[in-house]
Design an enzyme around this catalytic site. Structure first.
Site, PDB file in Angstrom:
ATOM      1  N   ASN A  10       1.350  -9.101   2.067  1.00  0.00           N
ATOM      2  CA  ASN A  10       0.066  -8.062   2.907  1.00  0.00           C
ATOM      3  C   ASN A  10      -1.057  -7.929   2.034  1.00  0.00           C
ATOM      4  O   ASN A  10      -0.454  -7.290   0.846  1.00  0.00           O
ATOM      5  CB  ASN A  10       0.399  -6.152   4.035  1.00  0.00           C
ATOM      6  CG  ASN A  10      -1.014  -5.607   4.188  1.00  0.00           C
ATOM      7  OD1 ASN A  10      -2.212  -6.458   4.067  1.00  0.00           O
ATOM      8  ND2 ASN A  10      -0.761  -4.757   4.357  1.00  0.00           N
ATOM      9  N   LYS A  12      -3.738  -6.655   1.548  1.00  0.00           N
ATOM     10  CA  LYS A  12      -4.733  -5.759   1.583  1.00  0.00           C
ATOM     11  C   LYS A  12      -6.189  -6.528   1.015  1.00  0.00           C
ATOM     12  O   LYS A  12      -6.736  -7.117   1.154  1.00  0.00           O
ATOM     13  CB  LYS A  12      -4.440  -4.437   0.775  1.00  0.00           C
ATOM     14  CG  LYS A  12      -2.902  -4.047   1.358  1.00  0.00           C
ATOM     15  CD  LYS A  12      -2.504  -3.182   0.689  1.00  0.00           C
ATOM     16  CE  LYS A  12      -0.887  -2.614   0.684  1.00  0.00           C
ATOM     17  NZ  LYS A  12      -0.252  -1.974   0.709  1.00  0.00           N
ATOM     18  N   HIS A  95      -1.185  -0.040  10.248  1.00  0.00           N
ATOM     19  CA  HIS A  95      -0.979  -0.010   9.003  1.00  0.00           C
ATOM     20  C   HIS A  95      -1.027   2.049   8.336  1.00  0.00           C
ATOM     21  O   HIS A  95      -2.068   2.131   8.530  1.00  0.00           O
ATOM     22  CB  HIS A  95      -1.273  -0.636   8.656  1.00  0.00           C
ATOM     23  CG  HIS A  95      -0.574  -0.778   6.740  1.00  0.00           C
ATOM     24  ND1 HIS A  95      -1.846  -0.240   5.839  1.00  0.00           N
ATOM     25  CD2 HIS A  95       0.543  -1.476   6.152  1.00  0.00           C
ATOM     26  CE1 HIS A  95      -0.498   0.025   4.420  1.00  0.00           C
ATOM     27  NE2 HIS A  95       0.202  -1.302   5.360  1.00  0.00           N
ATOM     28  N   GLU A  97      -2.196   2.797   6.093  1.00  0.00           N
ATOM     29  CA  GLU A  97      -3.995   3.179   4.991  1.00  0.00           C
ATOM     30  C   GLU A  97      -5.022   3.198   6.663  1.00  0.00           C
ATOM     31  O   GLU A  97      -5.875   3.460   6.254  1.00  0.00           O
ATOM     32  CB  GLU A  97      -3.991   1.729   4.202  1.00  0.00           C
ATOM     33  CG  GLU A  97      -3.826   2.107   3.493  1.00  0.00           C
ATOM     34  CD  GLU A  97      -2.710   0.480   1.717  1.00  0.00           C
ATOM     35  OE1 GLU A  97      -2.959  -0.564   2.845  1.00  0.00           O
ATOM     36  OE2 GLU A  97      -1.899   1.168   1.407  1.00  0.00           O
ATOM     37  N   GLU A 167       7.666   1.305   7.012  1.00  0.00           N
ATOM     38  CA  GLU A 167       7.008   1.623   5.737  1.00  0.00           C
ATOM     39  C   GLU A 167       6.767   3.199   5.736  1.00  0.00           C
ATOM     40  O   GLU A 167       5.479   3.408   6.436  1.00  0.00           O
ATOM     41  CB  GLU A 167       5.443   0.955   5.782  1.00  0.00           C
ATOM     42  CG  GLU A 167       6.264  -0.572   5.625  1.00  0.00           C
ATOM     43  CD  GLU A 167       4.223  -1.007   5.459  1.00  0.00           C
ATOM     44  OE1 GLU A 167       4.727  -1.969   4.553  1.00  0.00           O
ATOM     45  OE2 GLU A 167       2.904  -0.866   5.585  1.00  0.00           O
ATOM     46  N   GLY A 173       3.228   1.906  -2.333  1.00  0.00           N
ATOM     47  CA  GLY A 173       2.117   1.344  -3.683  1.00  0.00           C
ATOM     48  C   GLY A 173       2.805   2.334  -4.584  1.00  0.00           C
ATOM     49  O   GLY A 173       2.185   2.589  -5.850  1.00  0.00           O
ATOM     50  N   SER A 214       7.000  -0.460  -1.805  1.00  0.00           N
ATOM     51  CA  SER A 214       7.412  -0.726  -3.433  1.00  0.00           C
ATOM     52  C   SER A 214       8.802  -2.080  -2.873  1.00  0.00           C
ATOM     53  O   SER A 214       9.863  -0.897  -4.255  1.00  0.00           O
ATOM     54  CB  SER A 214       7.816   1.026  -4.172  1.00  0.00           C
ATOM     55  OG  SER A 214       6.064   0.924  -3.980  1.00  0.00           O
TER      56      SER A 214
END
Ligand code: 13P
Length: 257
Positions: A10, A12, A95, A97, A167, A173, A214
């Site tokens: 991904n 992003k 996701h 985010e 996730e 991250g 990660s």
């Protein structure tokens, strides 16, 4: 039950179309030997067309990072699943985010899943708990509710084209990942067994579930050694060709492909 491993990058909001095309061309030759593992890249909307054209018939599949559920309409900034259909194989939805910055709700994730599957595409549905939920011991219950809501009304037949990515938000991250065993336990109890209860053993046992958060070459083996983890959804480490190729090599080796 053997499930084809799936490693998806991904990207992003990274890589212009030009950079993205050069990257996939380099990566495609590096990962050639590991073709039993399904490999996917998710560029920005802007780069999808050029990456899809560069990869035609090649070793990598393409995913979009989102899709709107309507075919067309007054939805400024959005791109529909129907418009993406000629360009991509997969669409990532849910996701964290998007849930955080774009008000993605469980209800919208479900509408998007229906639209994606109706177009003949495959969906990667991301779920995962926050740090607060994790610390409060609410992970399993919360992830179960996300999975159930996302899959509402999806047929057992269409479940063959669904991948779920677990996730944990606190691992994205941050350099801090769940241990392989922790992730496997949540994936089994909150994802696979939820699907078992909603459908049946055949659907649950065939479902591919990724871990994300990660993931890097140094911890990939630990995740891929787990019985319920069938691949990874990777952010940072998918931006470097060496690292991404190493993840694919490790998945291929550990899963005995
Ligand atoms: P990182 O691999 O950078 O933690 O990102 C994970 C992710 O959000 C993939 O969708």
């Amino acid at each position: 039950m053997s499930r084809t491993p799936i490693i998806a990058g991904n990207w992003k909001m990274h890589k212009s179309p030009k950079v993205a095309v050069a990257f996939v061309q380099e990566l495609a030759s590096m990962i050639q030997p590991y073709d039993k593992v399904e490999r996917v890249v998710a560029p920005t909307f802007l780069a999808l067309g050029s990456v899809a054209a560069a990869l035609e018939g090649a070793a990598l599949k393409v995913a979009s990072q989102d899709a709107h559920w309507e075919e067309s309409g007054a939805y400024t900034s959005q791109v529909s699943a129907a418009m993406l259909q000629p360009l991509v194989d997969y669409v990532i939805i849910g996701h964290s985010e998007c849930r955080a910055f774009l008000n993605e709700t469980d209800e919208n994730v479900n509408k998007k899943a229906h639209a994606i599957l109706a177009c003949g595409l495959q969906a990667i549905i991301a779920v995962g708990e926050s740090l607060e939920q994790n610390e409060a011991g609410e992970t399993v219950e919360f992830v179960r509710s996300q999975v159930s809501a996302a899959l509402e009304g999806i047929s057992a037949e269409d479940m063959r084209r669904v991948v779920i990515a677990y996730e944990p938000i606190w691992a994205i991250g941050t350099g801090r990942s769940a241990s392989g065993e922790q992730a496997d336990e949540i994936i089994k109890s909150a994802v696979r067994d939820t699907v078992r209860a909603l459908y049946d053993d055949a659907v649950a046992d065939a479902l591919r579930i990724q871990y994300g958060g990660s993931v890097k070459p140094g911890n990939m083996e630990e995740f891929m050694s787990q019985p319920n983890i069938d691949g990874a959804l990777v952010g940072g480490a998918s931006l470097q060709a060496d690292d991404f190729a190493a993840l694919i090599e490790i998945a291929s080796r550990v899963k005995g492909m």
